[in-house]
Motif scaffolding. Sequence first.
Motif, PDB file in Angstrom:
ATOM      1  N   GLN A 197      20.335   1.711  -9.245  1.00  0.00           N
ATOM      2  CA  GLN A 197      20.121   0.606  -8.297  1.00  0.00           C
ATOM      3  C   GLN A 197      20.145   1.094  -6.851  1.00  0.00           C
ATOM      4  N   ALA A 198      21.107   1.954  -6.580  1.00  0.00           N
ATOM      5  CA  ALA A 198      21.216   2.491  -5.214  1.00  0.00           C
ATOM      6  C   ALA A 198      19.974   3.306  -4.859  1.00  0.00           C
ATOM      7  N   LEU A 199      19.534   4.136  -5.793  1.00  0.00           N
ATOM      8  CA  LEU A 199      18.337   4.949  -5.531  1.00  0.00           C
ATOM      9  C   LEU A 199      17.108   4.072  -5.292  1.00  0.00           C
ATOM     10  N   ALA A 200      16.936   3.065  -6.147  1.00  0.00           N
ATOM     11  CA  ALA A 200      15.770   2.181  -6.012  1.00  0.00           C
ATOM     12  C   ALA A 200      15.775   1.495  -4.649  1.00  0.00           C
ATOM     13  N   PHE A 201      16.981   1.048  -4.230  1.00  0.00           N
ATOM     14  CA  PHE A 201      17.088   0.396  -2.921  1.00  0.00           C
ATOM     15  C   PHE A 201      16.705   1.377  -1.802  1.00  0.00           C
ATOM     16  N   ALA A 202      17.242   2.597  -1.903  1.00  0.00           N
ATOM     17  CA  ALA A 202      16.978   3.595  -0.845  1.00  0.00           C
ATOM     18  C   ALA A 202      15.499   3.968  -0.791  1.00  0.00           C
ATOM     19  N   ILE A 203      14.886   4.092  -1.955  1.00  0.00           N
ATOM     20  CA  ILE A 203      13.450   4.436  -1.978  1.00  0.00           C
ATOM     21  C   ILE A 203      12.628   3.322  -1.342  1.00  0.00           C
ATOM     22  N   GLU A 204      12.920   2.094  -1.758  1.00  0.00           N
ATOM     23  CA  GLU A 204      12.122   0.979  -1.243  1.00  0.00           C
ATOM     24  C   GLU A 204      12.303   0.808   0.265  1.00  0.00           C
ATOM     25  N   ARG A 205      13.550   0.884   0.710  1.00  0.00           N
ATOM     26  CA  ARG A 205      13.820   0.704   2.137  1.00  0.00           C
ATOM     27  C   ARG A 205      13.162   1.825   2.956  1.00  0.00           C
ATOM     28  N   SER A 206      13.189   3.028   2.414  1.00  0.00           N
ATOM     29  CA  SER A 206      12.560   4.161   3.112  1.00  0.00           C
ATOM     30  C   SER A 206      11.043   3.969   3.180  1.00  0.00           C
ATOM     31  N   CYS A 207      10.450   3.637   2.037  1.00  0.00           N
ATOM     32  CA  CYS A 207       8.987   3.455   2.003  1.00  0.00           C
ATOM     33  C   CYS A 207       8.564   2.304   2.915  1.00  0.00           C
ATOM     34  N   ARG A 208       9.370   1.252   2.969  1.00  0.00           N
ATOM     35  CA  ARG A 208       9.038   0.107   3.821  1.00  0.00           C
ATOM     36  C   ARG A 208       9.025   0.558   5.289  1.00  0.00           C
ATOM     37  N   ASN A 209      10.045   1.313   5.685  1.00  0.00           N
ATOM     38  CA  ASN A 209      10.071   1.835   7.056  1.00  0.00           C
ATOM     39  C   ASN A 209       8.849   2.710   7.331  1.00  0.00           C
ATOM     40  N   LYS A 210       8.557   3.574   6.402  1.00  0.00           N
ATOM     41  CA  LYS A 210       7.428   4.482   6.629  1.00  0.00           C
ATOM     42  C   LYS A 210       6.108   3.718   6.673  1.00  0.00           C
ATOM     43  N   ALA A 211       5.944   2.784   5.723  1.00  0.00           N
ATOM     44  CA  ALA A 211       4.694   2.017   5.668  1.00  0.00           C
ATOM     45  C   ALA A 211       4.455   1.253   6.963  1.00  0.00           C
ATOM     46  N   GLU A 212       5.527   0.714   7.544  1.00  0.00           N
ATOM     47  CA  GLU A 212       5.375  -0.021   8.802  1.00  0.00           C
ATOM     48  C   GLU A 212       4.904   0.893   9.930  1.00  0.00           C
ATOM     49  N   LEU A 213       5.487   2.067  10.011  1.00  0.00           N
ATOM     50  CA  LEU A 213       5.098   3.003  11.078  1.00  0.00           C
ATOM     51  C   LEU A 213       3.662   3.492  10.894  1.00  0.00           C
ATOM     52  N   VAL A 214       3.312   3.774   9.640  1.00  0.00           N
ATOM     53  CA  VAL A 214       1.962   4.277   9.362  1.00  0.00           C
ATOM     54  C   VAL A 214       0.919   3.200   9.655  1.00  0.00           C
ATOM     55  N   ALA A 215       1.238   1.964   9.276  1.00  0.00           N
ATOM     56  CA  ALA A 215       0.306   0.860   9.515  1.00  0.00           C
ATOM     57  C   ALA A 215       0.067   0.683  11.013  1.00  0.00           C
ATOM     58  N   GLU A 216       1.123   0.906  11.775  1.00  0.00           N
ATOM     59  CA  GLU A 216       1.018   0.697  13.219  1.00  0.00           C
ATOM     60  C   GLU A 216       0.262   1.840  13.902  1.00  0.00           C
ATOM     61  N   ASP A 217       0.307   3.027  13.326  1.00  0.00           N
ATOM     62  CA  ASP A 217      -0.181   4.230  14.025  1.00  0.00           C
ATOM     63  C   ASP A 217      -0.557   5.296  13.012  1.00  0.00           C
ATOM     64  N   GLU A 218      -1.738   5.126  12.394  1.00  0.00           N
ATOM     65  CA  GLU A 218      -2.118   6.002  11.271  1.00  0.00           C
ATOM     66  C   GLU A 218      -2.157   7.486  11.636  1.00  0.00           C
ATOM     67  N   THR A 219      -2.715   7.811  12.811  1.00  0.00           N
ATOM     68  CA  THR A 219      -2.962   9.222  13.117  1.00  0.00           C
ATOM     69  C   THR A 219      -1.958   9.804  14.111  1.00  0.00           C
ATOM     70  N   GLU A 220      -0.816   9.141  14.211  1.00  0.00           N
ATOM     71  CA  GLU A 220       0.285   9.677  14.998  1.00  0.00           C
ATOM     72  C   GLU A 220      -0.055   9.856  16.468  1.00  0.00           C
ATOM     73  N   ALA A 221      -0.651   8.849  17.044  1.00  0.00           N
ATOM     74  CA  ALA A 221      -0.902   8.883  18.478  1.00  0.00           C
ATOM     75  C   ALA A 221       0.320   8.362  19.225  1.00  0.00           C
ATOM     76  N   ASP A 222       1.223   7.690  18.488  1.00  0.00           N
ATOM     77  CA  ASP A 222       2.302   6.970  19.173  1.00  0.00           C
ATOM     78  C   ASP A 222       3.577   6.942  18.306  1.00  0.00           C
ATOM     79  N   VAL A 223       3.988   5.760  17.851  1.00  0.00           N
ATOM     80  CA  VAL A 223       5.295   5.601  17.179  1.00  0.00           C
ATOM     81  C   VAL A 223       5.452   6.398  15.892  1.00  0.00           C
ATOM     82  N   ARG A 224       4.340   6.716  15.212  1.00  0.00           N
ATOM     83  CA  ARG A 224       4.492   7.487  13.980  1.00  0.00           C
ATOM     84  C   ARG A 224       5.184   8.823  14.239  1.00  0.00           C
ATOM     85  N   ALA A 225       5.055   9.313  15.464  1.00  0.00           N
ATOM     86  CA  ALA A 225       5.668  10.605  15.796  1.00  0.00           C
ATOM     87  C   ALA A 225       7.183  10.578  15.611  1.00  0.00           C
TER      88      ALA A 225
END
Lengths: 360, 360
Positions: free
Chosen positions: A211-239
Amino acid sequence: MKKLLVELGERSYPIYIGSGLLDQAGLLTQHIKSRQVIVVTNETIAPLYLDRVLKNIQGYIAEQVILPDGEQFKTLDIVSGIFDKLLTCKFSRNATLIALGGGVVGDMGGFAAACYQRGIAFLQIPTTLLAQVDSSVGGKTGVNHPLGKNMIGAFYQPQCVIADADVLDTLDDRQLAAGLAEVIKYGLIRDAGFFNWLENNIDALLARDKQALAFAIERSCRNKAELVAEDETEADVRATLNLGHTFGHAIETGAGYGVYLHGEAVAIGTCQAADISRRQGWLNDADVKRIIHLFKKAGLPVTPPKEINAGRFLELMAVDKKNSDGQIRLILLKQIGAATLPVNIPQELLEATLKSYGRT
Amino acid sequence: MKKLLVELGERSYPIYIGSGLLDQAGLLTQHIKSRQVIVVTNETIAPLYLDRVLKNIQGYIAEQVILPDGEQFKTLDIVSGIFDKLLTCKFSRNATLIALGGGVVGDMGGFAAACYQRGIAFLQIPTTLLAQVDSSVGGKTGVNHPLGKNMIGAFYQPQCVIADADVLDTLDDRQLAAGLAEVIKYGLIRDAGFFNWLENNIDALLARDKQALAFAIERSCRNKAELVAEDETEADVRATLNLGHTFGHAIETGAGYGVYLHGEAVAIGTCQAADISRRQGWLNDADVKRIIHLFKKAGLPVTPPKEINAGRFLELMAVDKKNSDGQIRLILLKQIGAATLPVNIPQELLEATLKSYGRT
């Protein structure tokens, strides 16, 4: 099963997170638009999971490439071997590539997919925690160069990511810890609540509590997905995802690819970044201690290797994708849960950290 | 000077066509956003034009890579040498690459730019007619593989293309003819009026009449820019640009890269495609004669090499980017000025052309 969407317009794709996903054929095949399918994996993963994946694609023209295991094999030469296989098998531009493995397999398989006939479809089945929470999401693909890590590559998004938490059962402790380094990073750069949760649940994660692992994976992916959606090619916040990575890449390159796992080098590099952030007056001593303590509890190294002295660090860091016209730039922390964009660092501050942090 | 725009949203870029452009520093520097600039050229072009380009970028940190000349050097290994240079010079992600040369230099320079640190800016200064009218426009970059031409690459658009008609003065007759093959192609696939014009003006073009050349370059680029704008990644109409190329690539690969110039192989391949189109009942005998006659007048070969027999052709054509799940697909002509999208070809028709066209 949870389904997260990485929102990138016509390049949007789902991340599936859960248990038993590896045997759900439909999850995979709904994203395969052709009869020709190639699975790229490595010699460690192949005996464990390759047959289960192949079982899902019976009826397709399925080929496989089994790479040697390790960061030292993440090279243009090895990717060239994937091209050889694709061409020998006469695979067309509508073929699909499945990357089954950790970050190295995903980066190389993705890069091969990006370049073969100028781009074929690919799917990520990450088999390490690090790949599940970080490298399989966001479309960064590529290989290393003797002079710098990830220096050759492409932004190229997969059709989907299938993160089956069950595969972590076969992961050794060192690999698990390396994955936790990137998990902790998400807390540090933008999710203070998650950082607190990690402090309280690190033992459960190390005990592989599902359960702990599943939570950590999902929370991590959610954070990453948000940053990638905002800045796909790392011009800004993805950095900001590169917290600790400039030091970390220098450690990986300087020590020789394969000596440190990527997550281990990032753990050390993040502690170095925290040390500079303290010198900048942003973090206080207690913050830095909390950060170092959590990495240590996760079983990660926190001090740079002795053989890489300050001068060598500077030399290695001179090649980094965040640099601009040759000027070194770093991601630092304003506080736990808030990273800066790349900032130019006064040379004396950088040298102070390189010479003193972890050097006693 | 004419300025054409390739309309690709935020990836749009201008093509400048005219005389004396190579010495207009501002044309170049307005598209350079960094201090680090690398010029990629080859051993034939460097003594002719490198100094003139370098003169335009005095004040920048300018480096150069001089490649060997010829299609046989369009390989991943040679591109790797460009990465070595970029990393040795510690070039950053905001650096700019200028590709100064023919199609081979443009394809390799563009691919190096696409992959270095996952993408740096690049500019095209094409120095052959073929590169000016075709390969420098549209963002196709890449290298050959022993088993297939252009099999490894990326779609990656330049910041601008500078086509200076004056550089054609130093082009040898064989290279000029090779460029005319692609010029004639535009007439065949979508511009019957241009085909007629070419029939009437081929002598002026061969005599290097400046006005005639400028007209042909602009008309060709306009045709290409329209197709690329409509279909950047060749999902649809852009594929018509490949008329004659499936045969042509087979000839280039089969004879050994560098034996035939790309345009020469395309001329032969287009005649083969015309022959199949006649067998399909689309072209009549007179059309095919007109096509063959124009290529011949341009000084181009029109019959396939004897050493590549029908069986070998089929083998080589089995690897082509238009193929789908291993099925050979070709661009054919419905009439002069109108190409088909990729069509599956009945095997007996294909074999009839391979065995009889140009074999007597």
